[in-house]
Design a protein around this motif. Structure first.
Motif, mmCIF file in Angstrom:
data_model
loop_
_atom_site.group_PDB
_atom_site.id
_atom_site.type_symbol
_atom_site.label_atom_id
_atom_site.label_comp_id
_atom_site.label_asym_id
_atom_site.label_seq_id
_atom_site.Cartn_x
_atom_site.Cartn_y
_atom_site.Cartn_z
ATOM 1 N N GLY A 1 0.799 -1.232 0.000
ATOM 2 C CA GLY A 1 0.000 0.000 0.000
ATOM 3 C C GLY A 1 0.825 1.272 0.000
ATOM 4 N N VAL A 2 2.075 1.153 -0.344
ATOM 5 C CA VAL A 2 2.958 2.303 -0.381
ATOM 6 C C VAL A 2 4.125 1.997 -1.318
ATOM 7 C CG1 VAL A 2 4.321 1.551 1.666
ATOM 8 C CG2 VAL A 2 4.198 3.990 1.063
ATOM 9 N N PRO A 3 4.609 2.935 -2.141
ATOM 10 C CA PRO A 3 4.143 4.303 -2.311
ATOM 11 C C PRO A 3 2.816 4.383 -3.073
ATOM 12 C CG PRO A 3 5.857 3.810 -3.898
ATOM 13 C CD PRO A 3 5.767 2.622 -2.996
ATOM 14 N N ARG A 4 2.099 5.462 -2.822
ATOM 15 C CA ARG A 4 0.806 5.667 -3.488
ATOM 16 C C ARG A 4 0.787 6.950 -4.305
ATOM 17 N NH1 ARG A 4 -2.366 2.527 0.675
ATOM 18 N NH2 ARG A 4 -4.522 2.402 0.068
ATOM 19 N N THR A 5 1.850 7.733 -4.240
ATOM 20 C CA THR A 5 1.917 8.965 -5.045
ATOM 21 C C THR A 5 3.328 9.092 -5.616
ATOM 22 O OG1 THR A 5 2.730 10.363 -3.248
ATOM 23 C CG2 THR A 5 0.330 10.171 -3.458
ATOM 24 N N LEU A 6 3.462 9.915 -6.646
ATOM 25 C CA LEU A 6 4.775 10.140 -7.245
ATOM 26 C C LEU A 6 5.766 10.738 -6.226
ATOM 27 C CD1 LEU A 6 6.067 9.538 -9.892
ATOM 28 C CD2 LEU A 6 5.404 11.805 -10.708
ATOM 29 N N PRO A 7 5.366 11.770 -5.449
ATOM 30 C CA PRO A 7 6.306 12.284 -4.445
ATOM 31 C C PRO A 7 6.765 11.216 -3.444
ATOM 32 C CG PRO A 7 4.507 13.835 -4.743
ATOM 33 C CD PRO A 7 4.154 12.615 -5.539
ATOM 34 N N GLN A 8 5.873 10.292 -3.074
ATOM 35 C CA GLN A 8 6.297 9.212 -2.163
ATOM 36 C C GLN A 8 7.341 8.327 -2.840
ATOM 37 O OE1 GLN A 8 3.006 6.886 -0.550
ATOM 38 N NE2 GLN A 8 1.888 8.721 0.059
ATOM 39 N N ALA A 9 7.089 7.971 -4.101
ATOM 40 C CA ALA A 9 8.022 7.104 -4.832
ATOM 41 C C ALA A 9 9.378 7.795 -4.984
ATOM 42 C CB ALA A 9 7.436 6.751 -6.199
ATOM 43 N N GLU A 10 9.343 9.065 -5.329
ATOM 44 C CA GLU A 10 10.594 9.804 -5.509
ATOM 45 C C GLU A 10 11.350 9.940 -4.195
ATOM 46 O OE1 GLU A 10 9.225 12.429 -9.410
ATOM 47 O OE2 GLU A 10 8.967 13.265 -7.398
ATOM 48 N N ALA B 1 -6.113 8.404 -10.109
ATOM 49 C CA ALA B 1 -5.492 9.716 -10.327
ATOM 50 C C ALA B 1 -4.064 9.772 -9.794
ATOM 51 C CB ALA B 1 -6.349 10.795 -9.665
ATOM 52 N N GLU B 2 -3.845 9.239 -8.598
ATOM 53 C CA GLU B 2 -2.568 9.479 -7.907
ATOM 54 C C GLU B 2 -1.611 8.288 -7.948
ATOM 55 O OE1 GLU B 2 -1.904 12.239 -5.746
ATOM 56 O OE2 GLU B 2 -3.803 13.267 -6.115
ATOM 57 N N THR B 3 -2.173 7.075 -7.873
ATOM 58 C CA THR B 3 -1.308 5.900 -7.697
ATOM 59 C C THR B 3 -1.021 5.188 -9.013
ATOM 60 O OG1 THR B 3 -2.239 5.635 -5.478
ATOM 61 C CG2 THR B 3 -0.989 3.773 -6.353
ATOM 62 N N GLU B 4 -2.020 5.090 -9.879
ATOM 63 C CA GLU B 4 -1.815 4.337 -11.119
ATOM 64 C C GLU B 4 -0.644 4.881 -11.956
ATOM 65 O OE1 GLU B 4 -5.409 3.530 -13.362
ATOM 66 O OE2 GLU B 4 -4.668 1.479 -13.585
ATOM 67 N N PRO B 5 -0.422 6.210 -11.994
ATOM 68 C CA PRO B 5 0.732 6.711 -12.761
ATOM 69 C C PRO B 5 2.079 6.149 -12.291
ATOM 70 C CG PRO B 5 -0.746 8.529 -12.187
ATOM 71 C CD PRO B 5 -1.253 7.316 -11.462
ATOM 72 N N LEU B 6 2.115 5.578 -11.082
ATOM 73 C CA LEU B 6 3.377 4.996 -10.603
ATOM 74 C C LEU B 6 3.792 3.782 -11.424
ATOM 75 C CD1 LEU B 6 3.101 5.139 -6.709
ATOM 76 C CD2 LEU B 6 4.238 6.693 -8.268
ATOM 77 N N LYS B 7 2.817 3.180 -12.130
ATOM 78 C CA LYS B 7 3.180 2.034 -12.974
ATOM 79 C C LYS B 7 4.195 2.470 -14.023
ATOM 80 C CE LYS B 7 -0.512 -0.475 -14.222
ATOM 81 N NZ LYS B 7 -1.971 -0.694 -14.433
ATOM 82 N N ASP B 8 3.993 3.649 -14.591
ATOM 83 C CA ASP B 8 4.949 4.186 -15.572
ATOM 84 C C ASP B 8 6.312 4.415 -14.944
ATOM 85 O OD1 ASP B 8 3.585 4.255 -17.864
ATOM 86 O OD2 ASP B 8 2.974 6.374 -17.747
ATOM 87 N N PHE B 9 6.278 4.995 -13.744
ATOM 88 C CA PHE B 9 7.505 5.306 -13.007
ATOM 89 C C PHE B 9 8.350 4.035 -12.820
ATOM 90 C CE2 PHE B 9 9.793 5.837 -8.949
ATOM 91 C CZ PHE B 9 10.366 7.097 -9.087
ATOM 92 N N TYR B 10 7.708 2.943 -12.373
ATOM 93 C CA TYR B 10 8.453 1.708 -12.095
ATOM 94 C C TYR B 10 8.725 0.890 -13.357
ATOM 95 C CZ TYR B 10 8.138 2.866 -7.210
ATOM 96 O OH TYR B 10 8.278 3.513 -6.015
#
Ligand code: AMP
Length: 184
Positions: free
Chosen positions: A69-78, A153-162
């Motif tokens: 359940g974490v990270p859930r936002t781009l700032p958290q991932a970064e 809105a906030e978490t799904e974009p992390l798929k691109d990040f990873y």
């Protein structure tokens, strides 16, 4: 996460569980988090980043850990990357919204149970500790809808990040626990 954690002998760190515990204990973090959680909104990034950085520095995480359940936002991932907390794998469990909405209605917590997928031995009672099983307040249908909106809105974009970091794996989530565990 619980099953894999047992197999690999590494802890699961669930920010949701840590926050619910903080609310139960009436800590400062709990007080900050409660209204966000009840509304199905995300708890502010600085609170989450603080919790995770502190937790993964504990000795039991030295050989690895599972974040749930974490990270859930781009700032958290970064922030996690910047703190040197890197992941070998990031698993996205893929399920349609409608299936999630139906599932949440049947979820019961204390230990983790589900009325159809993983029912407790005695109805309404936790197999692990014998206490009463409860329905999470944020599993109410309207709140689930909001959580899904926030997820897209906030978490799904992390798929691109990873995906760009080469660690993303997609797993079919609309299947029984054993099959999903095997795939993960
Ligand atoms: P969960 O148990 O993972 O579904 O989390 C329950 C609630 O805790 C979420 O709906 C959020 O309000 C909050 N929460 C848990 N993890 C995070 C996170 N990484 N970032 C922001 N809020 C979180």
């Amino acid at each position: 996460a619980e099953i894999i954690s047992e197999k690999l002998h590494i802890p699961t760190i669930s920010t949701g569980n840590i926050l619910r515990e903080a609310i139960k204990n009436g800590t400062e973090t709990g007080l900050k988090a409660k209204s966000f959680m009840d509304a199905g909104k995300l708890v502010p990034d600085d609170v989450i980043i603080g919790i995770v950085s502190e937790r993964v520095a504990q000795p039991d995480c030295a050989n690895g850990f599972i974040l749930d359940g974490v990270p859930r936002t781009l700032p958290q991932a970064e922030a996690l990357e910047a703190a040197g907390i890197h992941f070998d794998r990031v698993v996205s469990i893929e399920i349609e919204d409608a299936v999630i909405e139906a599932r949440m209605t049947d979820r019961r917590v204390c230990g983790s149970f589900h009325l159809t997928a993983h029912p407790p031995k005695v109805e309404g009672v936790c197999d692990v500790c014998g206490k009463e099983l409860i329905v999470r307040k944020d599993d109410a249908p309207e709140t689930v809808k909001n959580r899904l909106k926030v997820f897209h809105a906030e978490t799904e974009p992390l798929k691109d990040f990873y995906e760009k970091l080469g660690v993303l794996k997609l797993v079919e989530g609309n299947q029984p626990i054993e099959a999903a565990t095997r795939d993960i």
